[in-house]
Design a protein around this motif. Structure first.
Motif, PDB file in Angstrom:
ATOM      1  N   TRP A 175      19.695  51.954   2.421  1.00  0.00           N
ATOM      2  CA  TRP A 175      19.247  50.608   2.060  1.00  0.00           C
ATOM      3  C   TRP A 175      19.268  49.661   3.256  1.00  0.00           C
ATOM      4  O   TRP A 175      18.425  48.766   3.370  1.00  0.00           O
ATOM      5  CB  TRP A 175      20.078  50.041   0.917  1.00  0.00           C
ATOM      6  CG  TRP A 175      19.672  50.624  -0.405  1.00  0.00           C
ATOM      7  CD1 TRP A 175      20.397  51.439  -1.206  1.00  0.00           C
ATOM      8  CD2 TRP A 175      18.406  50.459  -1.050  1.00  0.00           C
ATOM      9  NE1 TRP A 175      19.676  51.799  -2.325  1.00  0.00           N
ATOM     10  CE2 TRP A 175      18.441  51.199  -2.248  1.00  0.00           C
ATOM     11  CE3 TRP A 175      17.246  49.767  -0.734  1.00  0.00           C
ATOM     12  CZ2 TRP A 175      17.373  51.254  -3.131  1.00  0.00           C
ATOM     13  CZ3 TRP A 175      16.178  49.826  -1.627  1.00  0.00           C
ATOM     14  CH2 TRP A 175      16.243  50.561  -2.795  1.00  0.00           C
ATOM     15  N   GLN A 176      20.218  49.848   4.148  1.00  0.00           N
ATOM     16  CA  GLN A 176      20.237  49.031   5.361  1.00  0.00           C
ATOM     17  C   GLN A 176      19.008  49.298   6.222  1.00  0.00           C
ATOM     18  O   GLN A 176      18.402  48.369   6.764  1.00  0.00           O
ATOM     19  CB  GLN A 176      21.515  49.310   6.166  1.00  0.00           C
ATOM     20  CG  GLN A 176      22.760  48.711   5.561  1.00  0.00           C
ATOM     21  CD  GLN A 176      24.004  49.096   6.344  1.00  0.00           C
ATOM     22  OE1 GLN A 176      23.994  50.021   7.144  1.00  0.00           O
ATOM     23  NE2 GLN A 176      25.096  48.378   6.090  1.00  0.00           N
ATOM     24  N   LEU A 177      18.616  50.569   6.346  1.00  0.00           N
ATOM     25  CA  LEU A 177      17.427  50.908   7.126  1.00  0.00           C
ATOM     26  C   LEU A 177      16.152  50.397   6.465  1.00  0.00           C
ATOM     27  O   LEU A 177      15.241  49.907   7.142  1.00  0.00           O
ATOM     28  CB  LEU A 177      17.353  52.422   7.336  1.00  0.00           C
ATOM     29  CG  LEU A 177      18.425  53.019   8.254  1.00  0.00           C
ATOM     30  CD1 LEU A 177      18.322  54.545   8.264  1.00  0.00           C
ATOM     31  CD2 LEU A 177      18.272  52.461   9.662  1.00  0.00           C
ATOM     32  N   VAL A 178      16.081  50.486   5.130  1.00  0.00           N
ATOM     33  CA  VAL A 178      14.924  49.953   4.401  1.00  0.00           C
ATOM     34  C   VAL A 178      14.838  48.443   4.591  1.00  0.00           C
ATOM     35  O   VAL A 178      13.765  47.880   4.844  1.00  0.00           O
ATOM     36  CB  VAL A 178      14.988  50.335   2.912  1.00  0.00           C
ATOM     37  CG1 VAL A 178      13.963  49.573   2.090  1.00  0.00           C
ATOM     38  CG2 VAL A 178      14.811  51.841   2.737  1.00  0.00           C
TER      39      VAL A 178
ATOM     40  N   ALA B 226      13.625  47.655   8.097  1.00  0.00           N
ATOM     41  CA  ALA B 226      12.193  47.898   8.246  1.00  0.00           C
ATOM     42  C   ALA B 226      11.380  46.785   7.584  1.00  0.00           C
ATOM     43  O   ALA B 226      10.386  46.300   8.141  1.00  0.00           O
ATOM     44  CB  ALA B 226      11.830  49.250   7.641  1.00  0.00           C
ATOM     45  N   LEU B 227      11.803  46.333   6.408  1.00  0.00           N
ATOM     46  CA  LEU B 227      11.105  45.254   5.725  1.00  0.00           C
ATOM     47  C   LEU B 227      11.221  43.937   6.493  1.00  0.00           C
ATOM     48  O   LEU B 227      10.270  43.159   6.560  1.00  0.00           O
ATOM     49  CB  LEU B 227      11.634  45.091   4.298  1.00  0.00           C
ATOM     50  CG  LEU B 227      11.271  46.206   3.326  1.00  0.00           C
ATOM     51  CD1 LEU B 227      11.975  45.988   1.991  1.00  0.00           C
ATOM     52  CD2 LEU B 227       9.768  46.262   3.127  1.00  0.00           C
ATOM     53  N   THR B 228      12.379  43.689   7.073  1.00  0.00           N
ATOM     54  CA  THR B 228      12.575  42.473   7.863  1.00  0.00           C
ATOM     55  C   THR B 228      11.679  42.471   9.088  1.00  0.00           C
ATOM     56  O   THR B 228      11.045  41.458   9.417  1.00  0.00           O
ATOM     57  CB  THR B 228      14.055  42.343   8.284  1.00  0.00           C
ATOM     58  OG1 THR B 228      14.871  42.356   7.113  1.00  0.00           O
ATOM     59  CG2 THR B 228      14.295  41.076   9.053  1.00  0.00           C
ATOM     60  N   VAL B 229      11.594  43.597   9.780  1.00  0.00           N
ATOM     61  CA  VAL B 229      10.729  43.701  10.954  1.00  0.00           C
ATOM     62  C   VAL B 229       9.273  43.520  10.551  1.00  0.00           C
ATOM     63  O   VAL B 229       8.513  42.809  11.230  1.00  0.00           O
ATOM     64  CB  VAL B 229      10.959  45.044  11.677  1.00  0.00           C
ATOM     65  CG1 VAL B 229       9.900  45.299  12.730  1.00  0.00           C
ATOM     66  CG2 VAL B 229      12.351  45.075  12.286  1.00  0.00           C
ATOM     67  N   ALA B 230       8.858  44.101   9.440  1.00  0.00           N
ATOM     68  CA  ALA B 230       7.480  43.956   8.978  1.00  0.00           C
ATOM     69  C   ALA B 230       7.185  42.505   8.600  1.00  0.00           C
ATOM     70  O   ALA B 230       6.106  41.989   8.900  1.00  0.00           O
ATOM     71  CB  ALA B 230       7.229  44.878   7.785  1.00  0.00           C
ATOM     72  N   LEU B 231       8.123  41.833   7.967  1.00  0.00           N
ATOM     73  CA  LEU B 231       7.943  40.435   7.590  1.00  0.00           C
ATOM     74  C   LEU B 231       7.818  39.545   8.819  1.00  0.00           C
ATOM     75  O   LEU B 231       6.935  38.686   8.896  1.00  0.00           O
ATOM     76  CB  LEU B 231       9.099  39.972   6.712  1.00  0.00           C
ATOM     77  CG  LEU B 231       9.075  38.499   6.291  1.00  0.00           C
ATOM     78  CD1 LEU B 231       7.871  38.201   5.423  1.00  0.00           C
ATOM     79  CD2 LEU B 231      10.361  38.137   5.573  1.00  0.00           C
TER      80      LEU B 231
END
Length: 67
Positions: A8-11, A14-19
């Protein structure tokens, strides 16, 4: 079996970087094309008046003072 917390930390990372990448791209595209201001168009001659969509009050004022 992988650690669910780490997954969940990696997900989330990844979502934070995409945002952040999306927000930067959006900011750059809006800076390249500035948005229109909230000003009304100006009229340089009386022939351009029919192109403006005047409110009823503005139309009455124009009719009153354009004699």
């Amino acid at each position: 079996m992988p650690n669910p917390t780490r997954t969940w930390q990696l997900v989330s990372l990844a979502l934070t970087v995409a945002l952040i990448a999306t927000l930067v791209k959006l900011y750059c595209s809006s800076a390249a094309h500035p948005t229109a201001t909230d000003t009304l168009p100006t009229v340089n001659s009386a022939t351009n008046l029919e192109h403006l969509a005047l409110s009823p009050n503005a139309r009455r004022v124009h009719e009153r003072y354009s004699l």
